[in-house]
Design a protein around this motif. Structure first.
Motif, PDB file in Angstrom:
ATOM      1  N   ILE A 118       0.953  -1.151   0.077  1.00  0.00           N
ATOM      2  CA  ILE A 118       0.419   0.119  -0.135  1.00  0.00           C
ATOM      3  C   ILE A 118       1.121   1.447  -0.007  1.00  0.00           C
ATOM      4  N   SER A 119       1.560   1.350  -0.945  1.00  0.00           N
ATOM      5  CA  SER A 119       2.654   2.664  -0.768  1.00  0.00           C
ATOM      6  C   SER A 119       2.312   3.511  -2.585  1.00  0.00           C
ATOM      7  N   LYS A 120       2.785   4.335  -2.192  1.00  0.00           N
ATOM      8  CA  LYS A 120       2.664   5.722  -3.759  1.00  0.00           C
ATOM      9  C   LYS A 120       3.632   5.102  -4.394  1.00  0.00           C
ATOM     10  N   LEU A 121       4.819   4.699  -4.737  1.00  0.00           N
ATOM     11  CA  LEU A 121       6.295   4.648  -4.506  1.00  0.00           C
ATOM     12  C   LEU A 121       5.740   4.133  -5.677  1.00  0.00           C
ATOM     13  N   PRO A 122       6.227   4.721  -7.268  1.00  0.00           N
ATOM     14  CA  PRO A 122       6.145   3.645  -8.714  1.00  0.00           C
ATOM     15  C   PRO A 122       6.562   2.534  -8.235  1.00  0.00           C
ATOM     16  N   GLN A 123       5.350   1.688  -8.627  1.00  0.00           N
ATOM     17  CA  GLN A 123       6.154   0.460  -9.103  1.00  0.00           C
ATOM     18  C   GLN A 123       5.656  -0.554 -10.779  1.00  0.00           C
ATOM     19  N   LYS A 124       6.253  -1.523 -10.665  1.00  0.00           N
ATOM     20  CA  LYS A 124       6.183  -1.371 -12.079  1.00  0.00           C
ATOM     21  C   LYS A 124       5.343  -2.879 -12.450  1.00  0.00           C
ATOM     22  N   THR A 125       4.274  -2.671 -11.536  1.00  0.00           N
ATOM     23  CA  THR A 125       3.429  -3.621 -11.835  1.00  0.00           C
ATOM     24  C   THR A 125       2.056  -3.274 -11.868  1.00  0.00           C
ATOM     25  N   ASP A 126       1.562  -4.650 -12.457  1.00  0.00           N
ATOM     26  CA  ASP A 126      -0.137  -4.199 -13.250  1.00  0.00           C
ATOM     27  C   ASP A 126      -1.114  -5.443 -13.132  1.00  0.00           C
ATOM     28  N   TRP A 127      -2.735  -5.190 -13.072  1.00  0.00           N
ATOM     29  CA  TRP A 127      -3.492  -6.109 -12.512  1.00  0.00           C
ATOM     30  C   TRP A 127      -3.893  -7.079 -13.895  1.00  0.00           C
TER      31      TRP A 127
ATOM     32  N   LEU B 253      14.962   0.287   0.048  1.00  0.00           N
ATOM     33  CA  LEU B 253      13.862  -0.218  -1.541  1.00  0.00           C
ATOM     34  C   LEU B 253      12.943  -0.531  -0.120  1.00  0.00           C
ATOM     35  N   LEU B 254      13.035  -0.886   1.127  1.00  0.00           N
ATOM     36  CA  LEU B 254      11.438  -1.110   2.218  1.00  0.00           C
ATOM     37  C   LEU B 254      11.599   0.050   2.220  1.00  0.00           C
ATOM     38  N   ARG B 255      12.871   0.672   3.090  1.00  0.00           N
ATOM     39  CA  ARG B 255      12.629   1.916   3.673  1.00  0.00           C
ATOM     40  C   ARG B 255      12.011   2.939   2.913  1.00  0.00           C
ATOM     41  N   ASP B 256      11.822   3.092   1.350  1.00  0.00           N
ATOM     42  CA  ASP B 256      10.990   3.995   0.672  1.00  0.00           C
ATOM     43  C   ASP B 256       9.570   3.838   0.025  1.00  0.00           C
TER      44      ASP B 256
ATOM     45  N   PHE C 212       7.517  -6.287  -5.743  1.00  0.00           N
ATOM     46  CA  PHE C 212       7.380  -4.781  -6.333  1.00  0.00           C
ATOM     47  C   PHE C 212       7.434  -4.705  -7.661  1.00  0.00           C
ATOM     48  N   HIS C 213       8.386  -4.682  -8.297  1.00  0.00           N
ATOM     49  CA  HIS C 213       8.828  -4.780  -9.886  1.00  0.00           C
ATOM     50  C   HIS C 213       8.356  -6.251 -10.158  1.00  0.00           C
ATOM     51  N   TYR C 214       7.031  -6.576 -10.180  1.00  0.00           N
ATOM     52  CA  TYR C 214       6.575  -7.783 -10.972  1.00  0.00           C
ATOM     53  C   TYR C 214       7.908  -9.007 -11.730  1.00  0.00           C
ATOM     54  N   GLU C 215       7.532  -8.042 -12.728  1.00  0.00           N
ATOM     55  CA  GLU C 215       8.505  -8.705 -14.085  1.00  0.00           C
ATOM     56  C   GLU C 215       9.634  -9.471 -13.712  1.00  0.00           C
ATOM     57  N   GLU C 216      10.545  -8.277 -13.354  1.00  0.00           N
ATOM     58  CA  GLU C 216      11.608  -7.921 -12.793  1.00  0.00           C
ATOM     59  C   GLU C 216      12.127  -8.899 -11.194  1.00  0.00           C
TER      60      GLU C 216
END
Length: 360
Positions: free
Chosen positions: A19-28, A249-252, A329-333
């Motif tokens: 539940i974060s606004k940090l940009p992530q490369k994950t799509d539903w 990354l966790l901190r961010d 976090f970035h699902y694909e990679e």
């Protein structure tokens, strides 16, 4: 000992697994989840868990239904076992037994189910269902599982319970194999239910000591029933070249948390944690940081280098964990990296443990 199995959370709801606004490369979307499923099975994952959600919570304002998506993913994969989550109360177990048997045939024997007793009151109320007290929700879930098994195993099923009733109900075709039944919950009634009827007991993120206590407790309860139960743990994985990169990354992620959504989630799950007699339901002692990953996944300690994460997985195995469920976090990679770097290390360490056990 058998090798620990690996599963991943399917991001079939928007917002990813934090539940974060940090940009992530994950799509539903289906297109994205098709790629993730194929990457996962090519890189050593054996299971995928599809979430069940019907209205927005923790910012997940878009949701793809679990078993429908599982059927679609079955057609584009070959080995991945597909665990569809289901809410008793929103589905009739006889109908769902047929759906799971159909998924099992579509997939060639790769269907599984996670029976979720429910914590989100608004989801039930919005869909016209009564919101049951905590212990009653688990009683209903146990009956749900008993109906599933009766339909899969008996020529014609008759069942008389407080929530469900069947009379000479057929189900054909039967599943190709025994469909594994997963279940979670921290409370006394959840543990008793797992001991009586479930194949796998899912645990939210925790410390090694916390996991060990749960495992020993549920094992003892299952033994009294003449049963064995397997154990699965949730963990959010961050694998980077250095520990500092992973921790950063966790901190961010936490510093960019969607505060309103986290607090809304905290309010929604309050009943799940505190409504039990022991006050030890799910999320009973979760901090704000823990809730940023909505199944306490940071607690499990899968954050660091590939070596550090593999070592932690071996510790989990040694206390009795059979399956590791990971969010990314970035699902694909990140899925690919976990499969490429962590799973082979775990297999090496498992082989080394077996060599040590061999007699000279």
């Amino acid at each position: 000992m058998t090798n620990v199995k690996f599963a991943y959370w399917v991001p079939n709801v928007s917002g990813g697994l934090v539940i974060s606004k940090l940009p992530q490369k994950t799509d539903w979307s289906f297109a994205a989840n098709k790629r993730y499923a194929q990457i996962a099975e090519q890189n050593g994952f054996e299971y995928a868990l599809l979430q069940t959600r019907f209205i927005a919570s923790y910012g997940a304002d878009k949701q793809l239904e679990a078993i429908t998506l599982a059927s679609a993913l079955a057609s584009v994969t070959e080995k991945l076992n597909l665990i569809s989550a289901v809410h008793p109360g929103l589905w009739h177990p006889a109908v769902y037994a047929k759906m799971l048997a159909t998924l099992d045939h579509i997939s060639g024997g790769r269907a599984a189910v996670n029976v979720v007793s429910g914590w989100f009151k608004q989801e039930f109320i919005s869909y016209g269902e009564h919101w049951l007290d905590h212990d009653e929700r688990y009683r209903r879930s146990e009956e749900f599982i008993r109906v599933l098994r009766a339909l899969w195993e008996e020529e014609q099923a008759t069942y008389r319970g407080d929530f469900y009733r069947l009379t000479d109900a057929p189900l054909k075709p039967k599943p190709e194999k025994q469909i594994p039944i997963f279940q979670g919950g921290n409370s006394e009634v959840a543990r008793d239910m797992a001991a009586r009827v479930s194949d796998y007991y899912f645990m939210n993120g925790n410390t090694l000591e916390g996991f060990e206590q749960q495992i020993q407790d549920v094992k003892a309860r299952a033994a009294k029933q003449g049963r064995d139960v397997k154990f699965a743990v949730n963990g959010f994985a961050i694998v980077r070249d250095t520990e500092e990169e992973a921790v950063s990354l966790l901190r961010d992620i936490v510093s960019h948390a969607d505060t309103e959504a986290v607090e809304g989630f905290r309010e929604s799950v309050k009943d799940a944690g505190q409504a039990t007699h022991s006050k030890q339901g799910m999320w009973a002692d979760s901090s704000y940081k823990d809730l940023v990953q909505y199944n306490d996944g940071f607690k499990t300690g899968l954050i660091g280098t590939a070596e550090q994460v593999a070592e932690q997985i071996i510790r989990l195995k040694q206390i009795g964990v059979d399956l590791i469920l990971t969010g990314h976090f970035h699902y694909e990679e990140d899925l690919e990296r976990f499969g490429r770097e962590v799973i082979p290390l775990v297999r090496e360490k498992e082989a080394a443990l077996e060599d040590v056990k061999q007699p000279i």
